[in-house]
Scaffold this active site. Structure first.
Site, mmCIF file in Angstrom:
data_model
loop_
_atom_site.group_PDB
_atom_site.id
_atom_site.type_symbol
_atom_site.label_atom_id
_atom_site.label_comp_id
_atom_site.label_asym_id
_atom_site.label_seq_id
_atom_site.Cartn_x
_atom_site.Cartn_y
_atom_site.Cartn_z
ATOM 1 N N CYS A 78 2.394 2.582 2.757
ATOM 2 C CA CYS A 78 2.222 1.601 3.245
ATOM 3 C C CYS A 78 3.049 1.137 4.534
ATOM 4 O O CYS A 78 2.492 1.998 6.025
ATOM 5 C CB CYS A 78 3.737 0.982 2.014
ATOM 6 N N HIS A 170 1.903 3.997 -3.006
ATOM 7 C CA HIS A 170 3.028 4.311 -3.336
ATOM 8 C C HIS A 170 2.183 5.364 -4.020
ATOM 9 O O HIS A 170 2.870 5.230 -5.352
ATOM 10 C CB HIS A 170 3.889 3.494 -3.165
ATOM 11 N N GLU A 172 4.153 8.557 -4.262
ATOM 12 C CA GLU A 172 4.905 8.722 -4.815
ATOM 13 C C GLU A 172 6.080 7.774 -5.894
ATOM 14 O O GLU A 172 6.784 8.576 -6.213
ATOM 15 C CB GLU A 172 5.656 8.990 -4.105
HETATM 16 N N1 GLN Z 1 6.164 -5.061 4.373
HETATM 17 C C1 GLN Z 1 6.661 -3.191 4.291
HETATM 18 C C2 GLN Z 1 5.719 -3.323 6.059
HETATM 19 O O1 GLN Z 1 5.398 -3.827 6.560
HETATM 20 C C3 GLN Z 1 5.594 -2.220 4.197
HETATM 21 C C4 GLN Z 1 6.441 -2.415 2.703
HETATM 22 C C5 GLN Z 1 6.418 -0.641 2.132
HETATM 23 O O2 GLN Z 1 6.637 0.236 3.017
HETATM 24 N N2 GLN Z 1 6.454 -1.094 0.997
HETATM 25 O O3 GLN Z 1 6.800 -2.438 6.872
#
Ligand code: GLN
Length: 188
Positions: A78, A170, A172
């Site tokens: 992410c 994610h 995890e």
């Molecule tokens: N929206 C976040 C970003 O761009 C990422 C969100 C997340 O890691 N769950 O940094």
């Protein structure tokens, strides 16, 4: 294998638990000294702008980039995917610029801010993998050296470039260890 998890902000504890469930050793990394000796690194989800700023503040940006260029396996989930990318659409924020891909942050839009969906990820086998997406990015484009591992509605949500791995979701936060096992196997 000793695997570092960047622990400046975000969901790092969950990654450590998953690594240990896979039989690896996990180490929280907050200082350059803690990066030494790790054989691979996970950059967790969180807020990519905050993690980027903290990497500079804690003198970790350059050492991590250097290790990545030297071939250390790195997996970004992410926000970590955003930080691995060379190109972040409409953003000048700090990044590692290691993976040849163009990402869009918070890319799924407000209606589907967070969602779960079953993903087909061939290297994990035929069982679908539950993708947990939280204000997730996706890659709009990837370079020729980047292999796409998974997509949602044609949008790239998992990719690999040699020893570098990026997922918009994610693993995890699920009970499924297969993605962590895949990273560890690849890292050897
Ligand atoms: N929206 C976040 C970003 O761009 C990422 C969100 C997340 O890691 N769950 O940094």
């Amino acid at each position: 294998m000793l695997v570092g998890v960047l622990a400046l902000q975000g969901a790092f504890r969950e990654h450590i638990e998953k690594l240990e469930a896979c039989g690896a050793r996990g180490r929280e990394v907050r200082k350059p000294r803690e990066l030494e000796g790790v054989e691979a690194l996970i950059i967790p989800g969180g807020e990519s702008t905050a993690i980027g700023r903290l990497m500079v503040e804690f003198s970790l940006l350059e050492p991590i980039r250097r290790r990545g260029e030297q071939g250390m396996p790195i997996w970004g989930t992410c926000a970590g995917m955003v930080l691995l990318a060379k190109d972040i659409i409409d953003s000048q924020q700090t990044r590692l610029s290691l993976m040849d891909m163009k990402v869009r942050r918070n890319a799924f839009g407000r209606q589907v801010d967070s969602f779960e969906t079953d993903l087909s990820i061939p290297p994990l086998g035929s069982e679908p993998f539950r993708g947990v997406f939280i204000r997730a990015p996706y890659a709009e484009e990837v370079g020729p050296g980047v292999e796409v591992l998974a997509a949602v509605d044609g949008k790239i949500v998992a990719a690999r470039q040699g020893k570098l791995l990026a997922t918009a979701f994610h693993p995890e936060l699920t009970g499924d260890l297969r993605f962590h096992q895949y990273f560890l196997k690849n890292a050897q």
